[in-house]
Design a protein around this motif. Structure first.
Motif, PDB file in Angstrom:
ATOM      1  N   PRO A 183       0.817  -1.397   0.126  1.00  0.00           N
ATOM      2  CA  PRO A 183      -0.206   0.036   0.075  1.00  0.00           C
ATOM      3  C   PRO A 183       0.885   1.298   0.032  1.00  0.00           C
ATOM      4  CG  PRO A 183       0.185  -0.764   2.333  1.00  0.00           C
ATOM      5  CD  PRO A 183       0.996  -1.704   1.185  1.00  0.00           C
ATOM      6  N   VAL A 184       2.223   1.201   0.257  1.00  0.00           N
ATOM      7  CA  VAL A 184       3.075   2.434   0.245  1.00  0.00           C
ATOM      8  C   VAL A 184       3.203   3.057  -1.357  1.00  0.00           C
ATOM      9  CG1 VAL A 184       5.296   3.199   1.006  1.00  0.00           C
ATOM     10  CG2 VAL A 184       4.307   1.207   1.988  1.00  0.00           C
ATOM     11  N   PRO A 185       2.633   4.343  -1.372  1.00  0.00           N
ATOM     12  CA  PRO A 185       2.853   4.943  -2.460  1.00  0.00           C
ATOM     13  C   PRO A 185       4.311   5.251  -3.103  1.00  0.00           C
ATOM     14  CG  PRO A 185       2.237   6.468  -0.845  1.00  0.00           C
ATOM     15  CD  PRO A 185       2.134   5.127  -0.346  1.00  0.00           C
ATOM     16  N   THR A 186       4.480   5.380  -4.553  1.00  0.00           N
ATOM     17  CA  THR A 186       5.853   5.567  -5.076  1.00  0.00           C
ATOM     18  C   THR A 186       5.511   6.436  -6.122  1.00  0.00           C
ATOM     19  OG1 THR A 186       5.603   3.887  -6.684  1.00  0.00           O
ATOM     20  CG2 THR A 186       6.663   3.348  -4.432  1.00  0.00           C
ATOM     21  N   PHE A 187       6.661   7.366  -6.222  1.00  0.00           N
ATOM     22  CA  PHE A 187       6.486   8.221  -7.344  1.00  0.00           C
ATOM     23  C   PHE A 187       6.689   8.013  -8.860  1.00  0.00           C
ATOM     24  CE2 PHE A 187       7.115  10.504  -3.287  1.00  0.00           C
ATOM     25  CZ  PHE A 187       6.358  11.594  -3.468  1.00  0.00           C
ATOM     26  N   THR A 188       7.358   6.745  -9.056  1.00  0.00           N
ATOM     27  CA  THR A 188       7.482   5.963 -10.231  1.00  0.00           C
ATOM     28  C   THR A 188       7.051   4.563 -10.137  1.00  0.00           C
ATOM     29  OG1 THR A 188       9.747   5.585  -9.770  1.00  0.00           O
ATOM     30  CG2 THR A 188       9.294   7.562 -11.078  1.00  0.00           C
ATOM     31  N   PRO A 189       6.855   4.045 -11.227  1.00  0.00           N
ATOM     32  CA  PRO A 189       6.492   2.525 -11.242  1.00  0.00           C
ATOM     33  C   PRO A 189       7.733   1.829 -10.355  1.00  0.00           C
ATOM     34  CG  PRO A 189       5.588   3.357 -13.148  1.00  0.00           C
ATOM     35  CD  PRO A 189       6.551   4.295 -12.627  1.00  0.00           C
ATOM     36  N   LEU A 190       7.601   1.131  -9.409  1.00  0.00           N
ATOM     37  CA  LEU A 190       8.679   0.254  -8.748  1.00  0.00           C
ATOM     38  C   LEU A 190       8.001  -1.131  -8.019  1.00  0.00           C
ATOM     39  CD1 LEU A 190      10.206   3.042  -6.449  1.00  0.00           C
ATOM     40  CD2 LEU A 190      11.152   2.292  -8.436  1.00  0.00           C
ATOM     41  N   LEU A 191       9.197  -1.988  -7.880  1.00  0.00           N
ATOM     42  CA  LEU A 191       8.910  -3.257  -7.347  1.00  0.00           C
ATOM     43  C   LEU A 191      10.184  -3.170  -6.278  1.00  0.00           C
ATOM     44  CD1 LEU A 191       7.998  -6.100  -6.913  1.00  0.00           C
ATOM     45  CD2 LEU A 191       9.441  -6.671  -8.657  1.00  0.00           C
ATOM     46  N   GLY A 192       9.929  -3.781  -5.029  1.00  0.00           N
ATOM     47  CA  GLY A 192      10.906  -4.003  -4.023  1.00  0.00           C
ATOM     48  C   GLY A 192      10.122  -5.319  -3.221  1.00  0.00           C
ATOM     49  N   ALA A 193      11.042  -6.282  -2.994  1.00  0.00           N
ATOM     50  CA  ALA A 193      10.345  -7.541  -2.545  1.00  0.00           C
ATOM     51  C   ALA A 193      11.812  -8.248  -1.853  1.00  0.00           C
ATOM     52  CB  ALA A 193       9.652  -8.701  -3.279  1.00  0.00           C
ATOM     53  N   LYS A 194      11.551  -9.112  -0.715  1.00  0.00           N
ATOM     54  CA  LYS A 194      12.482 -10.045  -0.368  1.00  0.00           C
ATOM     55  C   LYS A 194      12.008 -11.465  -0.509  1.00  0.00           C
ATOM     56  CE  LYS A 194      12.476 -12.271   3.361  1.00  0.00           C
ATOM     57  NZ  LYS A 194      12.518 -12.824   4.577  1.00  0.00           N
ATOM     58  N   LEU A 195      12.800 -12.298  -1.072  1.00  0.00           N
ATOM     59  CA  LEU A 195      12.405 -13.540  -1.469  1.00  0.00           C
ATOM     60  C   LEU A 195      13.308 -14.544  -0.705  1.00  0.00           C
ATOM     61  CD1 LEU A 195      11.915 -11.761  -4.014  1.00  0.00           C
ATOM     62  CD2 LEU A 195      11.316 -14.039  -5.079  1.00  0.00           C
TER      63      LEU A 195
END
Length: 326
Positions: A183-195
């Motif tokens: 739900p955290v908004p970003t100013f450009t399309p982004l992806l961040g994830a831990k796998l």
């Protein structure tokens, strides 16, 4: 986290000739950067570097630990400024106390996102807590697009839930992956994830074909686009892929951080803790910090002096771009 190099590299970044027709992953190795002092912890920096300066809007990747704070002294980064960017903190172990000039007082803990927006100007401090015995995590920066680079200060906290897919546990802290959206908004399309990949697991994930991706390996080794990425290395894959396959061929679990975003087309200047659009932007930001301008505010509750800014380079910051892929 601050870039505390005494002579920070001046980078002008942009990728106007980006070509991603080759699906093979590129592997970037890290360089060691001490955070200052004879007992200071050392971080492994994979972005920016000469081979690549941006992945999407991600412009800075520091990877540190596992670090025995009894030996290294842990993290103690005095108040320092930021402009034109967001900081993203993610821990695997330990705890960091965060204070900023917005008035935020928060603790960075494993599995929880702390995102701070610098915009026109913010300052903050980061100190590992007495409860920390082993410090281990990543510090990431995101460049803000021109229309938002003077936005106001902000701080967001989010603890993503785990999602399981084909032998992998995934926590999405920014963007969308594996059916989960932060739900955290970003100013450009982004992806961040831990796998977290189980031994001998292979997972194929739908991804946005407009994104380029970076895979930072924290533990083990992982194949990305049939290219093996070892611990502390950063794998890069360009746009044009609507799926991403990650494989752990070993007998031990592997842990990675997956970053992505649409190519950042704007040309930016990055120096010390500032992201601007020109050499003059950097000069003005440094002057404001050295003169204790209200632009960056004040950090309450930290014992110690602010970090002084390094000397500016003697020449105008020269353009620098990502290499063209053939």
């Amino acid at each position: 986290m601050s870039n505390v190099e005494r002579d920070p590299t001046a980078l002008r970044c942009g990728d106007p000739h980006h070509d991603t027709r080759t699906p093979q992953a590129e592997v970037l190795t890290a360089r060691d950067v001490p955070l200052g002092g004879p007992r200071a912890m050392t971080v492994r920096r994979t972005l920016p570097q000469r081979a690549r300066t941006l992945i999407g809007a991600w412009c800075f990747i520091d990877h540190y630990g596992p670090d025995d704070v009894a030996e290294s002294g842990g993290m103690d980064v005095a108040p320092h400024p930021h402009t034109g960017l967001q900081t993203v903190s993610w821990l695997f172990s330990g705890e960091i106390e965060h204070r900023d000039s917005l008035g935020s007082h928060a603790f960075v803990r494993p599995g929880e996102l702390n995102l701070m927006t610098g915009g026109y100007g913010i300052s903050h401090s980061e100190v590992s807590t007495p409860r920390t015995t082993v410090l281990h995590g990543v510090q990431l920066w995101v460049a803000l697009p021109g229309e938002h680079r003077r936005t106001g200060r902000d701080f967001q906290h989010y603890a993503p839930r785990p999602v399981r897919v084909d032998g992998a546990e995934i926590r999405v802290f920014l963007g969308t992956l594996a059916g989960d959206t932060s739900p955290v908004p970003t100013f450009t399309p982004l992806l961040g994830a831990k796998l977290l990949l189980e031994p001998h697991a292979t997972v194929t994930l739908p991804v946005d074909a407009a994104f380029e991706h970076g895979l930072l390996v924290d533990e083990g080794q992982v194949r990305m686009a049939e290219t093996t990425v070892l611990r502390a290395e950063l794998g890069y894959l360009g746009t044009g892929n609507d799926t991403l396959t990650l494989s752990n061929d070993t007998d031990a679990a592997a842990r990675v951080v997956l970053l992505g975003g649409t190519p950042f087309e704007e040309e930016i200047v990055m120096w010390w803790n500032f992201v601007g659009r020109s050499h003059q932007d950097i000069v003005e930001a440094r002057g404001a910090w050295e003169n204790a301008s209200e632009r960056f505010g004040a950090v309450d509750g930290h014992d110690g002096k602010r970090l002084p800014a390094p000397a500016l380079p003697h020449a105008t910051i020269a353009p620098r771009t990502n290499p063209t892929r053939h």
